[in-house]
Scaffold this active site. Sequence first.
Site, PDB file in Angstrom:
ATOM      1  CG  ASP A 119      -2.098   1.093   1.178  1.00  0.00           C
ATOM      2  OD1 ASP A 119      -3.002   0.956   0.708  1.00  0.00           O
ATOM      3  OD2 ASP A 119      -1.584   2.183   1.664  1.00  0.00           O
ATOM      4  CB  ILE A 120       1.117   4.180  -1.976  1.00  0.00           C
ATOM      5  CG1 ILE A 120       1.315   3.135  -3.475  1.00  0.00           C
ATOM      6  CG2 ILE A 120       1.935   5.605  -2.295  1.00  0.00           C
ATOM      7  CD1 ILE A 120       0.795   3.944  -4.783  1.00  0.00           C
ATOM      8  CD  GLU A 136      -4.573   3.917  -1.491  1.00  0.00           C
ATOM      9  OE1 GLU A 136      -4.764   4.350  -0.300  1.00  0.00           O
ATOM     10  OE2 GLU A 136      -5.329   4.017  -2.413  1.00  0.00           O
TER      11      GLU A 136
END
Length: 327
Positions: free
Chosen positions: A203-204, A246
Amino acid sequence: MDIQLDKAPCGYFSISDAGIIQSVNQTLLDMLLYERDQLLGRPIEMTMSVTNKLFFHTYFYPYIQLYGRVDEMYFSFRTSDRQDMPVLLNGIRHERNGEAVIDCVVLVMRKRIEHEKDILQTKTKLQELYQATNEANQELERLHEEYEIKQQELVRINLQLETMASTDPLTGLKNRRYFQDQLLASLASFQETGIPFSLLIIDIDHFKSINDTYGHPVGDLVLTHLAELLQSLSRDVDIVARYGGEEFVIILPGNDQQEAIRTAERYRTMTASRDWEEYSITVSIGVATVTQADTEQSIVHQADLALYASKSGGRNRVTHSASLVEK
């Protein structure tokens, strides 16, 4: 083929994606008046009229490539003595021994008024063509050549549809549907061989702030560039997919807990150290390694819990689900 399937009260055949017959039961052979060695290794289209070949390629192949199954399709095979045999055709596409196959069941139709109307219309049109002059015969040959060209185009389109059905349009990675299919296949392989695999959820960090600061076009560019980085760092056997938003997921075949942690750290450090121009990004990663008790849902849940721990622990870090302490 076991005797129960060979003598089942319905026809059965299995074909490759290219339409080559791989297996057929005795019931279908009796229906079509063929011997087994006359069909095995031959195209399924040899049991069809020209009209039904076109129907098969126009509807059956695209539909089963896109949805993975066909239910109760009205169809007609042609017996070895050139008699039409209307049937209900059910098919399902799946992988067997690492190759895509299409298994089909055939039931001879009893109540077929609507289908017979279609067959009658087709026969009438064919009779008109056969009774026409030499000019009409030449036109039929031209149409046949055009059909061959369109058939090749259909094959190309079918390949495109299959690619589109499994690809994320923004990043070019495999999509969530493809990932879920591969996760099920990995679980089945683990149950059979005992060779482990691990799952990463990536996950960003603070992705919303990137969208808010630079706008969604830049956010999309970040997703695309990260996808390219993840793919470049992965092996050919690894499954890299966009899970949604994301989040990205990676299946690591053959990776145990320690190997998966080392691989995840490499993804994390390479992301953090890469030159992202005017913006910078980091990722948080949750890792889970398969166990005998795992299901599709449980291993994703474990990786998701590990991702949450990475996020709550300060982000830009890797957490394996085995390190989580139940409270």
